[in-house]
Scaffold this motif. Structure first.
Motif, PDB file in Angstrom:
ATOM      1  N   ASN A  33       0.845  -1.191   0.000  1.00  0.00           N
ATOM      2  CA  ASN A  33       0.000   0.000   0.000  1.00  0.00           C
ATOM      3  C   ASN A  33       0.880   1.241   0.000  1.00  0.00           C
ATOM      4  O   ASN A  33       2.019   1.198   0.438  1.00  0.00           O
ATOM      5  CB  ASN A  33      -0.938  -0.003   1.209  1.00  0.00           C
ATOM      6  N   THR A  34       0.332   2.326  -0.529  1.00  0.00           N
ATOM      7  CA  THR A  34       1.041   3.598  -0.573  1.00  0.00           C
ATOM      8  C   THR A  34       0.032   4.736  -0.507  1.00  0.00           C
ATOM      9  O   THR A  34      -1.078   4.611  -1.022  1.00  0.00           O
ATOM     10  CB  THR A  34       1.914   3.725  -1.841  1.00  0.00           C
ATOM     11  N   SER A  35       0.427   5.833   0.122  1.00  0.00           N
ATOM     12  CA  SER A  35      -0.457   6.996   0.212  1.00  0.00           C
ATOM     13  C   SER A  35      -0.328   7.903  -1.013  1.00  0.00           C
ATOM     14  O   SER A  35      -1.190   8.736  -1.254  1.00  0.00           O
ATOM     15  CB  SER A  35      -0.153   7.800   1.479  1.00  0.00           C
ATOM     16  N   ASP A  36       0.738   7.738  -1.808  1.00  0.00           N
ATOM     17  CA  ASP A  36       0.940   8.578  -2.978  1.00  0.00           C
ATOM     18  C   ASP A  36       1.697   7.780  -4.037  1.00  0.00           C
ATOM     19  O   ASP A  36       2.927   7.693  -3.998  1.00  0.00           O
ATOM     20  CB  ASP A  36       1.720   9.846  -2.597  1.00  0.00           C
ATOM     21  N   ASN A  38       2.308   8.476  -7.018  1.00  0.00           N
ATOM     22  CA  ASN A  38       3.186   9.277  -7.875  1.00  0.00           C
ATOM     23  C   ASN A  38       4.591   9.379  -7.292  1.00  0.00           C
ATOM     24  O   ASN A  38       5.571   9.441  -8.029  1.00  0.00           O
ATOM     25  CB  ASN A  38       2.616  10.684  -8.081  1.00  0.00           C
ATOM     26  N   LYS A  39       4.682   9.402  -5.975  1.00  0.00           N
ATOM     27  CA  LYS A  39       5.989   9.484  -5.320  1.00  0.00           C
ATOM     28  C   LYS A  39       6.577   8.119  -5.014  1.00  0.00           C
ATOM     29  O   LYS A  39       7.793   7.955  -4.965  1.00  0.00           O
ATOM     30  CB  LYS A  39       5.877  10.296  -4.028  1.00  0.00           C
ATOM     31  N   LEU A  40       5.709   7.130  -4.781  1.00  0.00           N
ATOM     32  CA  LEU A  40       6.178   5.780  -4.500  1.00  0.00           C
ATOM     33  C   LEU A  40       5.137   4.798  -5.026  1.00  0.00           C
ATOM     34  O   LEU A  40       4.010   4.761  -4.544  1.00  0.00           O
ATOM     35  CB  LEU A  40       6.378   5.550  -3.003  1.00  0.00           C
ATOM     36  N   ASP A  41       5.531   4.043  -6.029  1.00  0.00           N
ATOM     37  CA  ASP A  41       4.636   3.069  -6.642  1.00  0.00           C
ATOM     38  C   ASP A  41       5.126   1.670  -6.282  1.00  0.00           C
ATOM     39  O   ASP A  41       6.312   1.356  -6.472  1.00  0.00           O
ATOM     40  CB  ASP A  41       4.628   3.258  -8.164  1.00  0.00           C
ATOM     41  N   VAL A 162       5.954   2.270   6.824  1.00  0.00           N
ATOM     42  CA  VAL A 162       6.904   3.363   6.652  1.00  0.00           C
ATOM     43  C   VAL A 162       6.105   4.663   6.648  1.00  0.00           C
ATOM     44  O   VAL A 162       5.136   4.790   5.904  1.00  0.00           O
ATOM     45  CB  VAL A 162       7.706   3.216   5.343  1.00  0.00           C
ATOM     46  N   THR A 163       6.494   5.594   7.515  1.00  0.00           N
ATOM     47  CA  THR A 163       5.805   6.886   7.585  1.00  0.00           C
ATOM     48  C   THR A 163       6.799   7.991   7.289  1.00  0.00           C
ATOM     49  O   THR A 163       8.003   7.844   7.501  1.00  0.00           O
ATOM     50  CB  THR A 163       5.177   7.110   8.975  1.00  0.00           C
ATOM     51  N   GLY A 164       6.280   9.086   6.788  1.00  0.00           N
ATOM     52  CA  GLY A 164       7.109  10.236   6.433  1.00  0.00           C
ATOM     53  C   GLY A 164       6.412  11.021   5.360  1.00  0.00           C
ATOM     54  O   GLY A 164       5.181  11.147   5.362  1.00  0.00           O
ATOM     55  N   GLU A 165       7.171  11.521   4.396  1.00  0.00           N
ATOM     56  CA  GLU A 165       6.578  12.264   3.282  1.00  0.00           C
ATOM     57  C   GLU A 165       5.537  11.407   2.559  1.00  0.00           C
ATOM     58  O   GLU A 165       4.493  11.887   2.140  1.00  0.00           O
ATOM     59  CB  GLU A 165       7.664  12.705   2.310  1.00  0.00           C
TER      60      GLU A 165
END
Length: 182
Positions: A33-36, A38-41, A162-165
């Motif tokens: 899973n990813t929150s964005d 575009n930044k991390l696929d 993993v949390t952060g940007e």
């Protein structure tokens, strides 16, 4: 007479105490899973291999700079049956920590040793700072490096966060069975 009965026990101890991994690892599922995206696929899946083996296959495309505000945490659970309600927490895990500490403490012995032969992950001496890149995993069969030699049979769930940007992670479920020794 004592000498004859001692020999089988000695042979058994030599076989059991040889320090080799005593279990087989079969990945059942992986749910990234990813929150964005575009930044991390992330696109990682389980692939069936010849001879009944299973492997991880896919890619992780890092399109942002990982900073010191990035935290990593892994939690492990075990179930005898594999049913969701039967999983219990294990003491094996990685406490929440900044990514540079994780890289220094776990990257070489756990991540790199298990995935270097089937991926384009950076070598341990070239991993910091973590570079923007498309990291591919091709038919990665986990060999168990960096993991305990003796593990009880059952189903294991690993939750990596993993949390952060960008917030991302995965949940993977695997089955551990006893290895039959020759």
């Amino acid at each position: 007479m004592l000498r004859k009965s001692f020999l089988p026990i000695l042979l058994l101890l030599c076989v059991v105490c040889d320090g080799k991994r005593r279990w087989n690892y079969e990945p059942i599922s992986v749910d990234p899973n990813t929150s964005d995206s575009n930044k991390l696929d992330i696109d990682v899946r389980i692939k069936r291999m010849p001879r009944g083996e299973f492997a991880y296959d896919g890619h992780v495309n890092f399109n942002y700079d990982v900073g010191d505000d990035t935290m990593i945490e892994c939690t492990a659970f075990r179930s005898v049956s594999g049913r969701e309600e039967d999983y219990t927490a294990l003491p094996w895990g990685i406490p929440k920590q900044i990514y540079t500490k994780f890289i220094k403490d776990f990257y070489q012995d756990l991540i790199f040793k298990n995935f270097h032969s089937c991926s384009n992950l950076p070598t341990p001496d070239n991993v910091l700072p973590f570079k923007r890149d498309n990291y591919s995993f091709v038919e990665c069969v986990v060999n168990g490096d960096g993991l305990p030699d003796i593990v009880p049979q059952g189903y294991y769930k690993i939750v990596a966060t993993v949390t952060g940007e960008v917030e991302f992670g995965f949940v993977t479920i695997s089955r551990i069975t006893d290895k039959f020794m020759p």
